[in-house]
Design an enzyme around this catalytic site. Structure first.
Site, mmCIF file in Angstrom:
data_model
loop_
_atom_site.group_PDB
_atom_site.id
_atom_site.type_symbol
_atom_site.label_atom_id
_atom_site.label_comp_id
_atom_site.label_asym_id
_atom_site.label_seq_id
_atom_site.Cartn_x
_atom_site.Cartn_y
_atom_site.Cartn_z
ATOM 1 N N SER B 147 5.666 -30.831 29.643
ATOM 2 C CA SER B 147 7.091 -30.736 29.342
ATOM 3 C C SER B 147 7.793 -32.059 29.663
ATOM 4 O O SER B 147 7.431 -33.082 29.071
ATOM 5 C CB SER B 147 7.689 -29.547 30.107
ATOM 6 O OG SER B 147 8.967 -29.225 29.609
ATOM 7 N N ASP B 223 6.109 -20.856 22.806
ATOM 8 C CA ASP B 223 6.919 -21.599 23.789
ATOM 9 C C ASP B 223 8.401 -21.433 23.456
ATOM 10 O O ASP B 223 8.831 -21.790 22.353
ATOM 11 C CB ASP B 223 6.505 -23.076 23.710
ATOM 12 C CG ASP B 223 7.118 -23.930 24.795
ATOM 13 O OD1 ASP B 223 8.283 -23.691 25.171
ATOM 14 O OD2 ASP B 223 6.426 -24.857 25.249
ATOM 15 N N HIS B 256 5.245 -21.542 27.732
ATOM 16 C CA HIS B 256 5.497 -22.836 28.386
ATOM 17 C C HIS B 256 4.993 -22.842 29.832
ATOM 18 O O HIS B 256 5.238 -23.785 30.569
ATOM 19 C CB HIS B 256 7.013 -23.101 28.369
ATOM 20 C CG HIS B 256 7.407 -24.535 28.559
ATOM 21 N ND1 HIS B 256 7.161 -25.512 27.618
ATOM 22 C CD2 HIS B 256 8.043 -25.178 29.580
ATOM 23 C CE1 HIS B 256 7.630 -26.678 28.046
ATOM 24 N NE2 HIS B 256 8.161 -26.512 29.238
#
Lengths: 283, 283
Positions: B147, B223, B256
């Site tokens: 991320s 995600d 995620h």
């Protein structure tokens, strides 16, 4: 039953679920890992966590899903106690009894006996729920745990060896009737009459109820609780006296943490899958 | 440098250390996994975590130590920002900028420029410290992240490809100049003149600074940040235009979370070790 979360993990699904527990008379959460393919022959292993844990510790830190996916084994990871504003907890505010520390027994003493019935919850209610909701066969499962959960795994096996046919533990409390953590909790849950405690002490249970299972235990040599709370030699001696099959490995330099659990969880999963598969083959 | 903790893990050592950072002008913590055997040829991979993380998230949840021990690779896991009472944080109290969200750049704007110098910290100060304190060779290392940390890994590679010779990412922010997370942070750290931002945007950087490295990216299809913040197609298109080698895999059903990271971290470790070993063989 309510889905709290479901996450893809190694091609399978790591879920967290919540349900109204009859045994504990409160909402209870548990983790369940289902491997990529689930069939009626999918072996099931219960994991019991230690003091202060919820269902989250094992599922986020042990790294068990990788091999569970490969071996095709499901893993049930319950919470460690009843919880909620209505559920009494340690009057002294400690972390070693009460919320997060149910010790996997059915309490007989007020006020604990209303909710603290983790024995029935683990042995009966949760396996029945898992079978009904997920189509898994929980009539014969493995059970494994860490510290207080290692104690839970051992006593649940000895008390109910027809369902919990294979057993292993990491750094278990093997003799709660003789160490501070166990004495405190059992006095609350079962009362001051220590004669009732032996039924929930693995070292006492093996003396009267040895089983055919080969017990696997790993213990870190650098575990800070080794001498005061764990004392594995007591269990080694008790098993030897009754010829209970036991492999107990001292792991040099390992502590009490999930780094220790993660380092050897693969061997425990293989231990259970081998035993459960052999059982199924022989049945 | 101070030892915060050292734990045995898969025969190696998972440590957490703290030191006074010159770059960030505060105490900084980092995780370091050392495999069972460390030699001058031990490859080193840097892991950069995402928003809200500390050095703990990766080392407790990704399960990377198992294969790192087997492959003999060391993993450095820094914190994600400067911290402390003296370090300013998001004026709006958000979790997407400030403490836990340093975005791996050197700030040029007050009050951020005093402490928010994660670019220099990751690229120079920390590799130098790791080499001096642990005898690891950090002249050529791999870099990987998740991320915001995926963004960090990509820009650190493009800006310093002579040291960070291999690169991979999980669900990276690939175009911070065009998505809300990046726009907010870069406006604080680098000021309102957007012309200065391109040097810290992987999609912009690859257009002017393509490298010989084969970039590996995994992205979960489920995600929740995919459409608003991540937008991997921007990076795919930019790489294609300049023939930057890229493998970007959409992973069906993954989110995620660290369950996603754990599911594929082995492939990323192998990617880095293969690249670093090939580099060493060819050197």
């Amino acid at each position: 039953m309510q889905i709290i979360s479901e996450e893809q993990s190694f091609g399978g699904t790591q879920g967290v679920y919540e349900h109204a527990s009859d045994a504990c008379r409160c909402s209870m959460r548990f983790g369940l890992y289902r491997p990529p393919t689930v069939t009626p022959a999918t072996p099931v292993v219960f994991w019991l966590s230690g003091l202060t844990c919820t269902e989250q510790n094992f599922i986020t830190k042990a790294g068990a899903q990788r091999l569970a996916a490969e071996l095709g084994v499901a893993i049930v990871a319950p919470d460690t106690s009843p919880r909620g504003d209505d559920v009494p907890t340690d009057p002294d505010g400690g972390w070693d009894f009460g919320h997060g520390a149910g010790f996997y027994v059915d309490a007989t003493e007020a006020p604990w006996s209303t909710h603290y019935r983790m024995g029935s919850y683990i042995s009966d209610e949760l396996p029945t729920l898992i079978a009904a909701e997920f189509g898994l066969d929980t009539r014969r499962v493995g059970i494994c745990g860490h510290s207080m959960g290692g104690h839970g795994a051992l006593i649940t096996h000895f008390r109910c060896a027809t369902r919990f046919v294979s057993v292993s533990a990491f750094a278990p409390i093997v003799a709660p009737t003789t160490v501070p953590w166990g004495q405190k909790a059992l006095a609350y849950l079962l009362g001051e009459n220590e004669n009732t405690w032996a039924g929930f002490d693995a070292t006492a249970l093996v003396a009267t109820s040895p089983t055919a299972a080969h017990i696997l235990i790993d213990q870190g040599s650098a575990d800070p609780f080794l001498d005061d709370q764990l004392q594995p030699q007591r269990f080694i001696d008790a098993c030897r006296r009754v010829n209970q099959p036991l492999t107990l490995r001292m792991r040099d330099g390992y502590t009490h943490s999930y780094y220790f659990v993660a380092s050897f969880i693969d061997e425990h999963l293989r231990h259970h899958v081998d035993a459960l598969t052999a059982f199924a083959d022989g049945a």
